[in-house]
Design an enzyme around this catalytic site. Structure first.
Site, PDB file in Angstrom:
ATOM      1  N   ASP A  11      48.744  24.997  18.958  1.00  0.00           N
ATOM      2  CA  ASP A  11      49.361  24.358  17.677  1.00  0.00           C
ATOM      3  C   ASP A  11      48.556  22.963  17.484  1.00  0.00           C
ATOM      4  O   ASP A  11      48.115  22.322  18.319  1.00  0.00           O
ATOM      5  CB  ASP A  11      50.857  24.029  18.053  1.00  0.00           C
ATOM      6  CG  ASP A  11      51.693  23.242  17.044  1.00  0.00           C
ATOM      7  OD1 ASP A  11      51.380  23.877  15.584  1.00  0.00           O
ATOM      8  OD2 ASP A  11      52.401  22.222  17.233  1.00  0.00           O
ATOM      9  N   LEU A  12      48.796  22.420  16.184  1.00  0.00           N
ATOM     10  CA  LEU A  12      47.941  21.367  15.943  1.00  0.00           C
ATOM     11  C   LEU A  12      49.298  20.000  15.807  1.00  0.00           C
ATOM     12  O   LEU A  12      48.834  18.894  16.941  1.00  0.00           O
ATOM     13  CB  LEU A  12      47.341  21.290  14.751  1.00  0.00           C
ATOM     14  CG  LEU A  12      46.924  20.090  14.080  1.00  0.00           C
ATOM     15  CD1 LEU A  12      45.656  19.963  14.731  1.00  0.00           C
ATOM     16  CD2 LEU A  12      46.439  20.159  12.383  1.00  0.00           C
ATOM     17  N   ASP A  13      49.890  20.059  14.700  1.00  0.00           N
ATOM     18  CA  ASP A  13      50.815  18.774  14.802  1.00  0.00           C
ATOM     19  C   ASP A  13      51.781  18.621  15.841  1.00  0.00           C
ATOM     20  O   ASP A  13      52.603  19.412  16.234  1.00  0.00           O
ATOM     21  CB  ASP A  13      51.810  18.851  13.628  1.00  0.00           C
ATOM     22  CG  ASP A  13      50.761  18.987  12.184  1.00  0.00           C
ATOM     23  OD1 ASP A  13      49.801  18.374  12.061  1.00  0.00           O
ATOM     24  OD2 ASP A  13      50.966  20.105  11.396  1.00  0.00           O
ATOM     25  N   THR A  19      50.566  13.985  14.643  1.00  0.00           N
ATOM     26  CA  THR A  19      50.658  13.930  13.338  1.00  0.00           C
ATOM     27  C   THR A  19      52.210  14.677  13.037  1.00  0.00           C
ATOM     28  O   THR A  19      52.739  14.436  11.838  1.00  0.00           O
ATOM     29  CB  THR A  19      49.742  15.024  12.402  1.00  0.00           C
ATOM     30  OG1 THR A  19      49.435  16.273  13.417  1.00  0.00           O
ATOM     31  CG2 THR A  19      48.508  14.344  12.050  1.00  0.00           C
ATOM     32  N   LYS A  47      59.995  20.906  12.885  1.00  0.00           N
ATOM     33  CA  LYS A  47      58.986  20.952  13.441  1.00  0.00           C
ATOM     34  C   LYS A  47      58.443  22.472  13.538  1.00  0.00           C
ATOM     35  O   LYS A  47      59.265  23.537  13.607  1.00  0.00           O
ATOM     36  CB  LYS A  47      59.111  20.552  14.899  1.00  0.00           C
ATOM     37  CG  LYS A  47      58.981  19.065  15.039  1.00  0.00           C
ATOM     38  CD  LYS A  47      59.164  18.486  16.543  1.00  0.00           C
ATOM     39  CE  LYS A  47      59.070  17.144  16.604  1.00  0.00           C
ATOM     40  NZ  LYS A  47      59.346  16.645  18.005  1.00  0.00           N
ATOM     41  N   SER A 118      48.273  26.931  13.239  1.00  0.00           N
ATOM     42  CA  SER A 118      49.203  25.913  12.603  1.00  0.00           C
ATOM     43  C   SER A 118      49.828  26.457  11.260  1.00  0.00           C
ATOM     44  O   SER A 118      49.522  27.024  10.421  1.00  0.00           O
ATOM     45  CB  SER A 118      48.183  24.625  12.388  1.00  0.00           C
ATOM     46  OG  SER A 118      48.914  23.465  11.774  1.00  0.00           O
ATOM     47  N   ALA A 119      50.936  25.641  11.167  1.00  0.00           N
ATOM     48  CA  ALA A 119      51.746  25.952   9.841  1.00  0.00           C
ATOM     49  C   ALA A 119      51.270  25.260   8.648  1.00  0.00           C
ATOM     50  O   ALA A 119      51.864  25.349   7.616  1.00  0.00           O
ATOM     51  CB  ALA A 119      53.385  26.034  10.176  1.00  0.00           C
ATOM     52  N   LYS A 149      56.341  30.741  11.527  1.00  0.00           N
ATOM     53  CA  LYS A 149      56.834  30.716  13.018  1.00  0.00           C
ATOM     54  C   LYS A 149      58.393  30.570  12.561  1.00  0.00           C
ATOM     55  O   LYS A 149      58.730  29.761  11.634  1.00  0.00           O
ATOM     56  CB  LYS A 149      56.546  29.310  13.749  1.00  0.00           C
ATOM     57  CG  LYS A 149      54.958  29.469  13.883  1.00  0.00           C
ATOM     58  CD  LYS A 149      54.728  28.083  14.403  1.00  0.00           C
ATOM     59  CE  LYS A 149      53.119  27.833  14.476  1.00  0.00           C
ATOM     60  NZ  LYS A 149      52.585  26.385  14.798  1.00  0.00           N
ATOM     61  N   GLU A 173      52.715  24.714  22.273  1.00  0.00           N
ATOM     62  CA  GLU A 173      53.340  24.320  21.147  1.00  0.00           C
ATOM     63  C   GLU A 173      54.182  23.416  21.294  1.00  0.00           C
ATOM     64  O   GLU A 173      54.932  23.004  22.523  1.00  0.00           O
ATOM     65  CB  GLU A 173      54.478  25.690  20.886  1.00  0.00           C
ATOM     66  CG  GLU A 173      53.748  26.477  19.716  1.00  0.00           C
ATOM     67  CD  GLU A 173      54.126  25.615  18.295  1.00  0.00           C
ATOM     68  OE1 GLU A 173      54.576  24.657  18.083  1.00  0.00           O
ATOM     69  OE2 GLU A 173      53.466  26.417  17.557  1.00  0.00           O
ATOM     70  N   ASP A 174      54.731  22.331  20.549  1.00  0.00           N
ATOM     71  CA  ASP A 174      55.703  21.284  20.676  1.00  0.00           C
ATOM     72  C   ASP A 174      56.957  21.653  19.961  1.00  0.00           C
ATOM     73  O   ASP A 174      57.784  20.795  19.980  1.00  0.00           O
ATOM     74  CB  ASP A 174      55.336  19.880  20.140  1.00  0.00           C
ATOM     75  CG  ASP A 174      55.038  19.974  18.701  1.00  0.00           C
ATOM     76  OD1 ASP A 174      54.496  21.147  18.055  1.00  0.00           O
ATOM     77  OD2 ASP A 174      55.540  19.068  17.989  1.00  0.00           O
TER      78      ASP A 174
HETATM   79  C1  BG6 Z   1      53.579  22.116  11.025  1.00  0.00           C
HETATM   80  C2  BG6 Z   1      54.502  20.819  11.120  1.00  0.00           C
HETATM   81  O1  BG6 Z   1      52.497  22.197  11.653  1.00  0.00           O
HETATM   82  O2  BG6 Z   1      52.965  22.367   9.496  1.00  0.00           O
HETATM   83  C3  BG6 Z   1      55.250  20.706   9.979  1.00  0.00           C
HETATM   84  O3  BG6 Z   1      55.091  21.010  12.383  1.00  0.00           O
HETATM   85  C4  BG6 Z   1      54.890  20.688   8.662  1.00  0.00           C
HETATM   86  O4  BG6 Z   1      56.285  19.750  10.223  1.00  0.00           O
HETATM   87  C5  BG6 Z   1      54.099  22.043   8.418  1.00  0.00           C
HETATM   88  O5  BG6 Z   1      55.840  20.741   7.624  1.00  0.00           O
HETATM   89  C6  BG6 Z   1      53.500  22.219   7.059  1.00  0.00           C
HETATM   90  O6  BG6 Z   1      52.590  21.254   6.907  1.00  0.00           O
HETATM   91  P1  BG6 Z   1      51.694  20.838   5.427  1.00  0.00           P
HETATM   92  O7  BG6 Z   1      50.794  20.032   6.049  1.00  0.00           O
HETATM   93  O8  BG6 Z   1      51.104  22.361   5.054  1.00  0.00           O
HETATM   94  O9  BG6 Z   1      52.624  20.159   4.631  1.00  0.00           O
HETATM   95 MG    MG Z   2      53.705  21.258  16.202  1.00  0.00          MG
END
Ligand code: BG6
Ligand code: MG
Length: 224
Positions: A11-13, A19, A47, A118-119, A149, A173-174
């Site tokens: 996962d990224l964020d 982030t 999240k 990542s989402a 997710k 993942e966090d």
């Molecule tokens: C996820 C984050 O990775 O991405 C969420 O955990 C975030 O907090 C989601 O809302 C969507 O991100 P973005 O950059 O497409 O708005």
């Molecule tokens: Mg995350």
């Protein structure tokens, strides 16, 4: 004999870089503009969740928002993203969380594949800013999946592209929904964060500096 996994899907964020904090601050700013307050406890459920779904959950806090049209909702989502982009404009490789780059190097040295799951629609931009793009054999972001997710699609899409069986993949993942997605994909889940939110992870560490390649592989071997 140690059995090595064939892919790590990150996962990224909140795992590679903090982030997750910028997403929180950007949502909080939007919530303030809407006249509602949003704390860290509430943020836990955002999240790993897509931008529009996160907005819906925030709007549930404001009774007056029920009448908002789709266009108005889209404008609010863009407004949040503008706040977020202001934060990520500032990031550089110093924002990679402790232990992450050395873990990526160890995985690469073992010729194990690395993917992102990542989402976020901003995932590629963030990876580029951190100068980490070259580590990744494949990137799954919000543009590549239809079901976010906790649906496993983010993780299975990465494994399918790399042509690796799910049981040979480790996901990191966090987010509670992220760990759920990894588990549903029948992959080995590594949670980064508090037991309170991530008790369903196969292996849990408190923060990224505790992520050690050998230990993760050892725990994976204990489960398979
Ligand atoms: C996820 C984050 O990775 O991405 C969420 O955990 C975030 O907090 C989601 O809302 C969507 O991100 P973005 O950059 O497409 O708005
Ligand atoms: Mg995350």
């Amino acid at each position: 004999m140690t059995h090595y996994p064939k892919a790590f899907i990150f996962d990224l964020d909140g795992v590679i870089t903090d982030t997750a904090e910028f997403h929180f601050l950007a949502w909080q700013k939007l919530a303030q503009e809407l006249g509602v307050s949003m704390d860290r406890q509430f943020n836990e459920q955002l999240k790993g969740i897509s931008r529009m779904e996160s907005l819906e959950r925030i709007l549930e806090l404001t009774p007056s928002s029920r009448s908002l049209s789709y266009e108005e909702r889209l404008r609010l989502a863009n407004q949040k993203n503008d706040h977020y982009l202001e934060f990520i404009d500032l990031i550089n490789p110093d924002y990679i969380l402790p232990g992450i780059e050395s873990l990526l190097k160890k995985i690469k040295a073992q010729h194990i594949k690395i993917a992102l799951g990542s989402a976020s629609k901003n995932a590629l931009k963030v990876l580029e800013k951190l100068l980490l793009t070259n580590y990744f054999d494949y990137v799954v972001d919000a543009t590549k999946v239809t079901k976010g997710k906790p649906n496993p699609e983010t993780f299975t899409t990465a494994a399918d592209f790399l042509n690796i069986p799910y049981s040979e993949c480790i996901g990191l993942e966090d987010a509670a929904v992220g760990v759920e997605a990894i588990n549903k994909a029948n992959m080995f889940s590594v949670g980064v964060g508090a037991l309170e939110h991530l008790s369903h992870a196969d292996y849990l560490v408190g923060n990224t500096s505790e992520l050690m390649f050998e230990e993760i592989v050892k725990r994976y071997n204990e489960k398979i």
